[in-house]
Design an enzyme around this catalytic site. Structure first.
Site, PDB file in Angstrom:
ATOM      1  N   GLU A 183       0.930  -1.110  -0.098  1.00 14.83           N
ATOM      2  CA  GLU A 183       0.066   0.154  -0.081  1.00 14.83           C
ATOM      3  C   GLU A 183       0.684   1.414   0.154  1.00 14.83           C
ATOM      4  O   GLU A 183       0.748   2.273  -0.700  1.00 14.83           O
ATOM      5  CB  GLU A 183      -0.963  -0.078   1.244  1.00 14.83           C
ATOM      6  CG  GLU A 183      -1.739   1.092   1.521  1.00 14.83           C
ATOM      7  CD  GLU A 183      -2.135   1.303   2.812  1.00 14.83           C
ATOM      8  OE1 GLU A 183      -2.458   2.612   3.101  1.00 14.83           O
ATOM      9  OE2 GLU A 183      -2.009   0.661   3.653  1.00 14.83           O
ATOM     10  N   ASP A 228       0.692   3.958  -3.004  1.00 12.75           N
ATOM     11  CA  ASP A 228       0.218   5.196  -2.892  1.00 12.75           C
ATOM     12  C   ASP A 228       1.200   6.099  -3.635  1.00 12.75           C
ATOM     13  O   ASP A 228       0.496   7.152  -4.314  1.00 12.75           O
ATOM     14  CB  ASP A 228       0.279   5.555  -1.531  1.00 12.75           C
ATOM     15  CG  ASP A 228      -0.013   7.049  -1.006  1.00 12.75           C
ATOM     16  OD1 ASP A 228      -1.333   7.413  -1.186  1.00 12.75           O
ATOM     17  OD2 ASP A 228       0.899   7.638  -0.530  1.00 12.75           O
ATOM     18  N   ASP A 238      -7.254   1.229   0.520  1.00 13.54           N
ATOM     19  CA  ASP A 238      -5.793   0.814   1.181  1.00 13.54           C
ATOM     20  C   ASP A 238      -5.335  -0.478  -0.043  1.00 13.54           C
ATOM     21  O   ASP A 238      -4.440  -0.708  -0.245  1.00 13.54           O
ATOM     22  CB  ASP A 238      -5.691   0.376   2.617  1.00 13.54           C
ATOM     23  CG  ASP A 238      -5.469   1.365   3.248  1.00 13.54           C
ATOM     24  OD1 ASP A 238      -5.510   2.412   3.012  1.00 13.54           O
ATOM     25  OD2 ASP A 238      -5.740   1.223   4.666  1.00 13.54           O
ATOM     26  N   GLU A 244      -4.552   0.696  -3.599  1.00 15.33           N
ATOM     27  CA  GLU A 244      -3.068   1.122  -3.356  1.00 15.33           C
ATOM     28  C   GLU A 244      -2.129  -0.081  -3.368  1.00 15.33           C
ATOM     29  O   GLU A 244      -0.970  -0.002  -4.115  1.00 15.33           O
ATOM     30  CB  GLU A 244      -3.025   2.062  -2.340  1.00 15.33           C
ATOM     31  CG  GLU A 244      -3.610   3.490  -2.446  1.00 15.33           C
ATOM     32  CD  GLU A 244      -3.570   4.498  -1.485  1.00 15.33           C
ATOM     33  OE1 GLU A 244      -3.729   5.563  -1.585  1.00 15.33           O
ATOM     34  OE2 GLU A 244      -3.114   3.802  -0.414  1.00 15.33           O
TER      35      GLU A 244
END
Length: 223
Positions: free
Chosen positions: A44, A48, A116, A119
């Site tokens: 994650e 991101d 989450d 990502e």
């Protein structure tokens, strides 16, 4: 570690993900409630950054606007709400790996868990296929959001700050007044106040979203 279910592998490939190492994709779909390790948290973190850079480059190419407008759109397009909406649209709730209690509690529909996980999937794609393929994937999955109205309206917190300045009031003050629920289904309640005018409260699944909702409620009541 167990590998991917055939149905999950087919789902990933149908949505444009490049699957070469099944284990990294299982990691990307694994929530901490399963008791398995590793979970999606490290991927994650990586995803991101993939999303942020891919989106910033895309907006820079498509929009001639000043930095402030670009930043406003970027924040709206990569925030947890938008990520969760895209995750729902491609079927992430059916494939995220959760413990029984977490799934019974509705974690598969949690904005935080879905955002989450999406990502993390971008992070897995970077590991398996590199940045160029992952940037192209972002552009495919986010195209409807970018072509729509997300991020064009002024963000409620920015609008409230400008309202306060325009009316010669002190800047808004945000206070977290409550946090409840387990991590995968947390609820945050925030109060925003402008001295001499009033206050408003709102609850959401993240502190940032609660602040945004509180600012929106304040403007509706006092603006």
């Amino acid at each position: 570690m167990s590998t991917l279910e055939p149905g999950t592998l087919a789902w990933l490939e149908a949505n444009g993900f490049t699957v070469r190492n099944p284990e990294v994709w299982r990691e990307a779909l694994t929530h901490g409630s399963t008791g398995e390790t590793p979970t999606y948290e490290r991927l994650e973190f990586l995803g991101d950054r993939v999303l942020g850079l891919s989106m910033a480059e895309w907006l820079f190419e498509e929009m001639p606007d000043a930095e402030g407008v670009l930043a406003q759109r970027l924040n709206a397009l990569v925030n947890k709400r938008t990520c969760a909406s895209i995750a729902r649209g491609i079927g992430v709730p059916d494939h995220v790996l959760l413990g029984k209690q977490a799934r019974d509690d509705g974690a598969h529909e949690s904005e935080n868990v879905l955002g989450d996980t999406l990502e993390a999937l971008l992070g897995a794609n970077l590991r398996d296929a590199g940045f160029d393929a992952s940037r192209d994937l972002v552009r495919r999955l986010w195209r409807s959001a970018v072509e729509g109205r997300i991020g064009h309206a002024k963000h409620p917190k920015s609008a409230l700050q400008e309202w306060a300045a325009g009316n010669r009031r002190k800047m808004p003050s945000y206070t977290l007044i409550d946090r409840s629920g387990p991590d995968h289904k947390a609820r945050f309640t925030v109060r925003v106040e402008i001295h001499g005018v009033g206050e408003a409260e709102a609850t959401a699944s993240s502190k940032q979203e609660a602040e945004t909702a509180a600012a929106r409620a304040f403007m509706e009541q006092f603006g």
